[in-house]
Design a protein around this motif. Structure first.
Motif, PDB file in Angstrom:
ATOM      1  N   VAL A 136      29.881  39.550  22.608  1.00 50.61           N
ATOM      2  CA  VAL A 136      29.670  38.361  23.450  1.00 50.61           C
ATOM      3  C   VAL A 136      28.251  38.306  24.000  1.00 50.61           C
ATOM      4  N   GLY A 137      27.539  39.418  23.933  1.00 52.51           N
ATOM      5  CA  GLY A 137      26.161  39.446  24.412  1.00 52.51           C
ATOM      6  C   GLY A 137      25.147  39.303  23.289  1.00 52.51           C
ATOM      7  N   LEU A 138      25.579  38.773  22.161  1.00 56.43           N
ATOM      8  CA  LEU A 138      24.691  38.631  21.003  1.00 56.43           C
ATOM      9  C   LEU A 138      23.479  37.775  21.368  1.00 56.43           C
ATOM     10  N   GLU A 139      22.292  38.247  20.973  1.00 61.20           N
ATOM     11  CA  GLU A 139      21.058  37.521  21.243  1.00 61.20           C
ATOM     12  C   GLU A 139      20.426  37.026  19.954  1.00 61.20           C
ATOM     13  N   ILE A 140      19.765  35.886  20.080  1.00 60.00           N
ATOM     14  CA  ILE A 140      19.025  35.314  18.960  1.00 60.00           C
ATOM     15  C   ILE A 140      17.600  35.039  19.420  1.00 60.00           C
ATOM     16  N   ASN A 141      16.657  35.284  18.519  1.00 56.59           N
ATOM     17  CA  ASN A 141      15.253  34.979  18.788  1.00 56.59           C
ATOM     18  C   ASN A 141      14.835  33.811  17.904  1.00 56.59           C
ATOM     19  N   VAL A 142      14.275  32.786  18.528  1.00 55.75           N
ATOM     20  CA  VAL A 142      13.762  31.626  17.797  1.00 55.75           C
ATOM     21  C   VAL A 142      12.259  31.567  18.013  1.00 55.75           C
ATOM     22  N   ASN A 143      11.511  31.666  16.933  1.00 58.98           N
ATOM     23  CA  ASN A 143      10.054  31.638  16.998  1.00 58.98           C
ATOM     24  C   ASN A 143       9.574  30.369  16.312  1.00 58.98           C
ATOM     25  N   LEU A 144       9.046  29.444  17.109  1.00 58.19           N
ATOM     26  CA  LEU A 144       8.627  28.160  16.558  1.00 58.19           C
ATOM     27  C   LEU A 144       7.333  28.286  15.762  1.00 58.19           C
ATOM     28  N   GLU A 145       6.449  29.169  16.183  1.00 55.30           N
ATOM     29  CA  GLU A 145       5.176  29.338  15.463  1.00 55.30           C
ATOM     30  C   GLU A 145       5.413  29.797  14.025  1.00 55.30           C
ATOM     31  N   THR A 146       6.283  30.772  13.846  1.00 57.67           N
ATOM     32  CA  THR A 146       6.560  31.287  12.502  1.00 57.67           C
ATOM     33  C   THR A 146       7.739  30.582  11.839  1.00 57.67           C
ATOM     34  N   GLN A 147       8.421  29.724  12.609  1.00 61.66           N
ATOM     35  CA  GLN A 147       9.606  28.996  12.144  1.00 61.66           C
ATOM     36  C   GLN A 147      10.668  29.938  11.596  1.00 61.66           C
ATOM     37  N   THR A 148      10.947  30.968  12.403  1.00 61.29           N
ATOM     38  CA  THR A 148      11.965  31.948  12.014  1.00 61.29           C
ATOM     39  C   THR A 148      13.011  32.093  13.106  1.00 61.29           C
ATOM     40  N   ILE A 149      14.220  32.360  12.693  1.00 60.19           N
ATOM     41  CA  ILE A 149      15.329  32.650  13.599  1.00 60.19           C
ATOM     42  C   ILE A 149      15.865  34.024  13.216  1.00 60.19           C
ATOM     43  N   THR A 150      16.051  34.872  14.232  1.00 60.90           N
ATOM     44  CA  THR A 150      16.466  36.249  13.992  1.00 60.90           C
ATOM     45  C   THR A 150      17.653  36.601  14.875  1.00 60.90           C
ATOM     46  N   VAL A 151      18.668  37.206  14.297  1.00 64.04           N
ATOM     47  CA  VAL A 151      19.792  37.713  15.079  1.00 64.04           C
ATOM     48  C   VAL A 151      19.413  39.118  15.536  1.00 64.04           C
ATOM     49  N   VAL A 152      19.159  39.250  16.823  1.00 61.10           N
ATOM     50  CA  VAL A 152      18.631  40.488  17.385  1.00 61.10           C
ATOM     51  C   VAL A 152      19.654  41.620  17.235  1.00 61.10           C
ATOM     52  N   GLY A 153      19.155  42.772  16.782  1.00 57.27           N
ATOM     53  CA  GLY A 153      20.008  43.943  16.648  1.00 57.27           C
ATOM     54  C   GLY A 153      20.838  43.982  15.388  1.00 57.27           C
ATOM     55  N   VAL A 154      20.818  42.887  14.630  1.00 59.28           N
ATOM     56  CA  VAL A 154      21.594  42.820  13.390  1.00 59.28           C
ATOM     57  C   VAL A 154      20.680  42.941  12.175  1.00 59.28           C
TER      58      VAL A 154
END
Length: 202
Positions: A136-154
């Motif tokens: 339930v504490g899953l985090e996502i990183n969205v970087n607009l400069e690089t246009q990438t989305i990352t599922v943190v820790g996965v």
């Protein structure tokens, strides 16, 4: 408009497809003309029962789930073209909405209001929901400069598309007028040097 470069946040998963703008903000709440206050009625008929009591099983009412990133099922924002849908989501506190498909009008309304619609593949979206069901504490990183989305820790990432114009506006915190003003010097230089304009003025 607030600048947006990168965001890392816990997510609010809403694995429902075909969420339309009337479900996002019911028509009876569209009387106001300012953007403030619409977040109070975001997903109103899903959040509250007929006695205006919070429904305990709806994700926005769960005390252990919160975040600035909403993850929704395919075909998000379909239905009527009301801009209030983007207002309500942004006013509630979301900065990003992730889905595998967005209605075009909703996508444009979102971008015009500083809300980032990140479209990912269906496989990537399914993986997010899968990981969220376990954490339930899953985090996502969205970087607009690089246009990438990352599922943190996965350890999974994906590129997403956005118009270069809207990207520039969001990174700099520009609305359409601000963007034109940022080009003032270039426009003035062009006016002074353009042979075509000199001919027309003569």
């Amino acid at each position: 408009m607030e600048k947006f470069i990168t965001l890392q946040s816990t997510i609010v998963p809403l694995p429902i497809e075909d969420i339309d703008t009337d479900q996002i903000i019911p028509a009876r709440f569209l009387k106001a003309t300012s953007r403030e206050g619409f977040g109070n009625n975001l997903f109103r008929d899903w959040r509250y029962d007929e006695n205006n009591q919070p429904k305990a099983d709806f994700v926005l009412n769960k005390s252990n789930i919160s975040g600035k990133i909403l993850v929704a099922g395919k075909n998000f924002g379909c239905g009527s073209s009301r801009e209030h849908a983007a207002w309500a989501i942004h006013d509630y506190g979301f900065k990003v909405v992730i889905s595998s498909f967005f209605a075009d009008i909703f996508k444009n309304n979102a971008l015009n209001n500083g809300l980032i619609p990140v479209q990912v593949s269906q496989e990537f979206l399914n993986r997010i929901f899968e990981e969220a069901s376990k954490n339930v504490g899953l985090e996502i990183n969205v970087n607009l400069e690089t246009q990438t989305i990352t599922v943190v820790g996965v350890g999974i990432s994906e590129k997403f598309e956005i118009s270069e114009y809207k990207k520039t506006c969001l990174i700099n915190g520009y609305d359409d007028i601000d963007y034109l003003l940022s080009l003032k010097e270039k426009i003035e230089t062009y006016e002074k040097t353009s042979k075509y304009l000199k001919i027309v003025n003569e």
